[in-house]
Design a protein around this motif. Structure first.
Motif, PDB file in Angstrom:
ATOM      1  N   THR A 128      -0.031   4.603  -1.073  1.00  0.00           N
ATOM      2  CA  THR A 128      -0.832   5.680  -0.493  1.00  0.00           C
ATOM      3  C   THR A 128      -2.223   5.113  -0.243  1.00  0.00           C
ATOM      4  O   THR A 128      -2.473   3.937  -0.488  1.00  0.00           O
ATOM      5  N   ALA A 129      -3.125   5.939   0.207  1.00  0.00           N
ATOM      6  CA  ALA A 129      -4.485   5.464   0.466  1.00  0.00           C
ATOM      7  C   ALA A 129      -5.154   4.964  -0.817  1.00  0.00           C
ATOM      8  O   ALA A 129      -5.988   4.066  -0.773  1.00  0.00           O
ATOM      9  N   ARG A 130      -4.762   5.507  -1.953  1.00  0.00           N
ATOM     10  CA  ARG A 130      -5.404   5.145  -3.215  1.00  0.00           C
ATOM     11  C   ARG A 130      -4.535   4.323  -4.154  1.00  0.00           C
ATOM     12  O   ARG A 130      -5.032   3.820  -5.158  1.00  0.00           O
ATOM     13  N   ARG A 131      -3.270   4.214  -3.881  1.00  0.00           N
ATOM     14  CA  ARG A 131      -2.360   3.557  -4.826  1.00  0.00           C
ATOM     15  C   ARG A 131      -1.650   2.377  -4.183  1.00  0.00           C
ATOM     16  O   ARG A 131      -1.217   2.449  -3.042  1.00  0.00           O
ATOM     17  N   GLN A 152       0.858  -1.174   0.000  1.00  0.00           N
ATOM     18  CA  GLN A 152       0.000   0.000   0.000  1.00  0.00           C
ATOM     19  C   GLN A 152       0.900   1.231   0.000  1.00  0.00           C
ATOM     20  O   GLN A 152       1.545   1.545   0.992  1.00  0.00           O
TER      21      GLN A 152
END
Length: 80
Positions: free
Chosen positions: A27-30, A25
């Motif tokens: 970032t939170a989105r990537r 993980q």
């Protein structure tokens, strides 16, 4: 499965068998694939490989973090 939030396992079926991936993980989105192995005959084999590799991967990461922390600590005391 691991309690670690930063690394997870993904098992997918491909044309020539099963693939196992260790996902990080970022970032939170990537997310990013840290390690991948393909061509397993069954999902169980892929899962077993992924769990074994994830445990070693997390252990190596912890050792690396300790080494980096020691280097940082030495650098800070050197500057003072």
């Amino acid at each position: 499965m691991s309690e670690n939030k930063k690394f997870t396992i993904r098992i997918t079926e491909k044309r020539n068998g099963w693939a196992a991936e260790i996902i990080r993980q970022v970032t939170a989105r990537r997310t990013a694939v840290s390690k991948r192995e393909m061509g397993f005959e069954s999902e169980e084999l892929a899962q077993a490989w992924a769990e074994k590799e994830l445990a070693g991967f997390i252990e190596n990461q912890a050792k690396r973090n300790e080494r980096k922390a020691e280097t940082r600590k030495a650098k800070v005391t050197k500057e003072d």
